[in-house]
Design a protein around this motif. Structure first.
Motif, PDB file in Angstrom:
ATOM      1  N   ILE A 121       0.854  -1.181   0.000  1.00 27.10           N
ATOM      2  CA  ILE A 121       0.000   0.000   0.000  1.00 27.10           C
ATOM      3  C   ILE A 121       0.893   1.236   0.000  1.00 27.10           C
ATOM      4  N   ALA A 122       0.304   2.374  -0.320  1.00 28.14           N
ATOM      5  CA  ALA A 122       1.039   3.640  -0.305  1.00 28.14           C
ATOM      6  C   ALA A 122       0.095   4.734   0.149  1.00 28.14           C
ATOM      7  N   THR A 123       0.648   5.752   0.785  1.00 26.04           N
ATOM      8  CA  THR A 123      -0.145   6.905   1.211  1.00 26.04           C
ATOM      9  C   THR A 123       0.652   8.180   0.946  1.00 26.04           C
ATOM     10  N   GLY A 124      -0.022   9.316   1.057  1.00 27.50           N
ATOM     11  CA  GLY A 124       0.634  10.606   0.867  1.00 27.50           C
ATOM     12  C   GLY A 124       1.153  11.216   2.156  1.00 27.50           C
ATOM     13  N   HIS A 125       1.333  10.395   3.193  1.00 27.35           N
ATOM     14  CA  HIS A 125       1.881  10.907   4.455  1.00 27.35           C
ATOM     15  C   HIS A 125       3.324  11.371   4.273  1.00 27.35           C
ATOM     16  N   TYR A 126       3.692  12.392   5.036  1.00 30.38           N
ATOM     17  CA  TYR A 126       5.096  12.814   5.109  1.00 30.38           C
ATOM     18  C   TYR A 126       5.754  11.986   6.212  1.00 30.38           C
ATOM     19  N   ALA A 127       6.347  10.885   5.796  1.00 31.57           N
ATOM     20  CA  ALA A 127       6.982   9.944   6.712  1.00 31.57           C
ATOM     21  C   ALA A 127       7.921   9.062   5.902  1.00 31.57           C
ATOM     22  N   THR A 157       4.661  11.585  11.316  1.00 27.27           N
ATOM     23  CA  THR A 157       4.895  10.368  12.099  1.00 27.27           C
ATOM     24  C   THR A 157       4.141  10.416  13.420  1.00 27.27           C
ATOM     25  N   PHE A 158       3.886  11.619  13.930  1.00 31.02           N
ATOM     26  CA  PHE A 158       3.114  11.767  15.167  1.00 31.02           C
ATOM     27  C   PHE A 158       1.771  11.050  15.034  1.00 31.02           C
ATOM     28  N   PHE A 159       1.122  11.202  13.882  1.00 27.41           N
ATOM     29  CA  PHE A 159      -0.201  10.610  13.680  1.00 27.41           C
ATOM     30  C   PHE A 159      -0.122   9.124  13.329  1.00 27.41           C
ATOM     31  N   LEU A 160       1.101   8.623  13.075  1.00 29.41           N
ATOM     32  CA  LEU A 160       1.294   7.215  12.750  1.00 29.41           C
ATOM     33  C   LEU A 160       1.867   6.441  13.933  1.00 29.41           C
ATOM     34  N   CYS A 161       1.868   7.060  15.101  1.00 30.98           N
ATOM     35  CA  CYS A 161       2.574   6.517  16.268  1.00 30.98           C
ATOM     36  C   CYS A 161       1.950   5.252  16.840  1.00 30.98           C
ATOM     37  N   GLN A 162       0.747   4.873  16.379  1.00 29.92           N
ATOM     38  CA  GLN A 162       0.109   3.655  16.874  1.00 29.92           C
ATOM     39  C   GLN A 162      -0.025   2.584  15.789  1.00 29.92           C
ATOM     40  N   VAL A 163       0.587   2.809  14.643  1.00 31.86           N
ATOM     41  CA  VAL A 163       0.466   1.864  13.527  1.00 31.86           C
ATOM     42  C   VAL A 163       1.217   0.562  13.838  1.00 31.86           C
ATOM     43  N   LEU A 309      15.066   4.699  30.076  1.00 27.42           N
ATOM     44  CA  LEU A 309      15.170   4.994  28.652  1.00 27.42           C
ATOM     45  C   LEU A 309      15.244   6.506  28.457  1.00 27.42           C
ATOM     46  N   ARG A 310      16.293   6.960  27.803  1.00 25.53           N
ATOM     47  CA  ARG A 310      16.411   8.368  27.455  1.00 25.53           C
ATOM     48  C   ARG A 310      16.047   8.539  25.987  1.00 25.53           C
ATOM     49  N   CYS A 311      15.096   9.429  25.735  1.00 25.14           N
ATOM     50  CA  CYS A 311      14.682   9.689  24.365  1.00 25.14           C
ATOM     51  C   CYS A 311      14.026  11.067  24.317  1.00 25.14           C
ATOM     52  N   ASP A 312      13.261  11.343  23.282  1.00 19.64           N
ATOM     53  CA  ASP A 312      12.575  12.630  23.157  1.00 19.64           C
ATOM     54  C   ASP A 312      11.064  12.413  23.165  1.00 19.64           C
ATOM     55  N   PHE A 313      10.356  13.471  23.540  1.00 16.30           N
ATOM     56  CA  PHE A 313       8.906  13.406  23.759  1.00 16.30           C
ATOM     57  C   PHE A 313       8.201  14.558  23.059  1.00 16.30           C
ATOM     58  N   LYS A 314       6.974  14.282  22.599  1.00 17.56           N
ATOM     59  CA  LYS A 314       6.057  15.349  22.196  1.00 17.56           C
ATOM     60  C   LYS A 314       4.634  14.828  22.364  1.00 17.56           C
ATOM     61  N   PHE A 315       3.692  15.722  22.613  1.00 21.92           N
ATOM     62  CA  PHE A 315       2.295  15.294  22.727  1.00 21.92           C
ATOM     63  C   PHE A 315       1.384  16.133  21.844  1.00 21.92           C
ATOM     64  N   ARG A 355      13.689   8.812  19.031  1.00 18.54           N
ATOM     65  CA  ARG A 355      15.136   8.767  19.272  1.00 18.54           C
ATOM     66  C   ARG A 355      15.806   9.035  17.930  1.00 18.54           C
ATOM     67  N   ASN A 356      16.536  10.135  17.883  1.00 12.19           N
ATOM     68  CA  ASN A 356      17.103  10.620  16.624  1.00 12.19           C
ATOM     69  C   ASN A 356      15.962  10.800  15.615  1.00 12.19           C
ATOM     70  N   ASP A 357      16.001  10.125  14.465  1.00 10.91           N
ATOM     71  CA  ASP A 357      14.948  10.291  13.460  1.00 10.91           C
ATOM     72  C   ASP A 357      13.851   9.237  13.559  1.00 10.91           C
ATOM     73  N   GLU A 358      13.959   8.354  14.536  1.00  6.74           N
ATOM     74  CA  GLU A 358      12.993   7.260  14.627  1.00  6.74           C
ATOM     75  C   GLU A 358      11.863   7.579  15.596  1.00  6.74           C
ATOM     76  N   CYS A 359      10.645   7.298  15.160  1.00  5.03           N
ATOM     77  CA  CYS A 359       9.484   7.349  16.049  1.00  5.03           C
ATOM     78  C   CYS A 359       9.383   5.979  16.705  1.00  5.03           C
ATOM     79  N   LEU A 360       9.639   5.932  18.012  1.00  3.14           N
ATOM     80  CA  LEU A 360       9.682   4.657  18.730  1.00  3.14           C
ATOM     81  C   LEU A 360       8.293   4.087  18.985  1.00  3.14           C
ATOM     82  N   GLY A 361       7.328   4.965  19.248  1.00  2.00           N
ATOM     83  CA  GLY A 361       5.987   4.515  19.580  1.00  2.00           C
ATOM     84  C   GLY A 361       5.302   5.534  20.466  1.00  2.00           C
ATOM     85  N   SER A 362       4.246   5.101  21.145  1.00  2.00           N
ATOM     86  CA  SER A 362       3.474   6.054  21.932  1.00  2.00           C
ATOM     87  C   SER A 362       2.588   5.352  22.948  1.00  2.00           C
ATOM     88  N   GLY A 363       2.075   6.151  23.875  1.00  2.00           N
ATOM     89  CA  GLY A 363       1.092   5.687  24.845  1.00  2.00           C
ATOM     90  C   GLY A 363       0.176   6.842  25.180  1.00  2.00           C
TER      91      GLY A 363
END
Length: 394
Positions: A121-127, A157-163, A309-315, A355-363
């Motif tokens: 599959i393909a989408t027009g997401h910026y990711a 990627t923020f909106f893809l964090c639960q894929v 775990l040390r990483c970066d956060f956004k909500f 972490r760096n350019d990777e979206c690790l996941g979310s909760g």
């Protein structure tokens, strides 16, 4: 290996250019237009019909077969009903994250693989992913990583964090190495400028231009309660329900000369505590509790070893990344300590980790820790008690 591609087409410029790029590379492309909502807005117009017409015109121009699939029932049951329940319990959910997990990367991907027999599959997401924008680095024996795109201002990627892994492993993101300006330029050069001239969708898709409080009031009964000043404890106004307000929002109370902002909600007593000023310390916290997380690639090694775990956060999608420290607590929930206090950490929103350019996941944020206001109050109380003890001992 990947020949037949099912592309999600919305009628906008991003999916239009994604379609063009896939066709240019020689893939056998079939478009899929998803109808997820079928209630007209306040003008009596359903924008999905206009979007489908634009998608049809694009596919005819590019010689792409277009399928129109109806996921209205699935969206209602798996996204919208969940959203209503969250609001009823005082949370502020993120339907875009749920839509990607439960509709686009679930029902759409299953339709593509099972009904259309697509290879990807393909989408027009910026990711981007570690398998490449066109799956050129695909490895059947490895898990895939979700990566931030070239255009960080449009990073989705923020909106893809639960894929989940399964659909993500077979997903192409043709726009991963393009900036929005480049996408619009490609559209113009290929006589697709009408798509770049369409206004971008903003906010919650099914609300459109409607007032949120009026919209949500159609689905949740009013439950009048009090606005209480968090400093004085005095009642400063009334509200029609916790579901109409979110943490950090300005209340615009009548008859009050200064601006009050929602600091927190008491669901049991139906009270909204408000604070004077947008920078009031009651709005800031550097600690939060997060539900059991979804790790996109795998559970980080540090947590496997019961380490920090040390990483970066956004909500919030539009905010920058904040360094943080994470540890697991009861029932695999997370305790997240931010290096810098953030404003309006909102229960129900997603804490997304990078972490760096990777979206690790979310909760999901369950509740923030003590606010700066609470800490200041406790310190002052302790200082006052210490002074009283000193005076009493003299």
């Amino acid at each position: 290996m990947f020949k037949k591609i099912a592309l999600g087409i919305s009628g906008g410029v991003d999916s239009a250019v994604a379609a063009l790029l896939l066709k240019t590379k020689g893939y056998d492309v079939e478009g899929v237009f998803m109808k997820n909502w079928d209630i007209a807005d306040e003008t009596g117009k359903c924008t999905a019909d206009e979007d489908f017409k634009d998608a049809s015109d694009l596919c005819e121009r590019l010689n792409i077969k277009l399928h129109r699939v109806n996921f209205v029932k699935q969206y209602w049951n798996e996204v919208f009903c969940d959203l209503i329940k969250e609001y009823e319990h005082g949370y502020t959910p993120n339907p875009d994250v749920l839509c990607n997990r439960r509709i686009k990367f679930n029902h759409f991907s299953k339709f593509a693989f099972e009904e259309l027999e697509a290879d990807a599959i393909a989408t027009g997401h910026y990711a981007k992913t570690s398998f490449g924008n066109f799956l050129e680095n695909y490895n059947a024996n490895q898990a895939v990583r979700l990566l931030r795109p070239k255009d960080l201002r449009k990073d989705q990627t923020f909106f893809l964090c639960q894929v989940r892994q399964e659909p993500l492993r077979r997903t192409m993101f043709p726009l991963g190495d393009l900036r929005k300006s480049e996408v619009k330029r490609i559209a113009a050069e290929n006589h697709l400028e009408r798509y770049s001239q369409k206004p971008e969708s903003m906010g919650i898709c099914f609300i459109g231009s409607r007032n949120f409080q009026h919209f949500i009031g159609e689905y949740i009964e009013s439950k009048p309660g009090k606005f209480i000043d968090i400093d004085s404890g005095k009642v400063v106004g009334t509200h029609d329900g916790l579901h109409q307000w979110t943490v950090g929002q300005r209340t615009r109370l009548q008859g009050v000369p200064d601006a009050y902002f929602v600091a927190r909600k008491n669901v049991d007593e139906n009270i909204i505590y408000v604070a004077l000023g947008t920078t009031h310390p009651a709005l800031f916290s550097d600690l939060l509790r997060v539900s059991k997380p979804h790790w996109i690639h795998s559970r980080p090694e540090e947590l496997e070893r019961a380490e920090i775990l040390r990483c970066d956060f956004k909500f919030q999608h539009t905010e920058g990344l904040v360094p943080c420290r994470i540890c697991e607590i009861t029932d695999e929930n997370l305790c997240v300590h931010l290096d810098q206090a953030q404003r309006a950490l909102t229960p129900g929103q997603y804490a997304v980790f990078y972490r760096n350019d990777e979206c690790l996941g979310s909760g999901k944020i369950l509740n923030p820790g003590a606010t700066n206001f609470s800490l200041h109050y406790m310190r002052n109380s302790e200082s006052s008690e210490a002074s009283n003890d000193l005076e009493a001992s003299r």
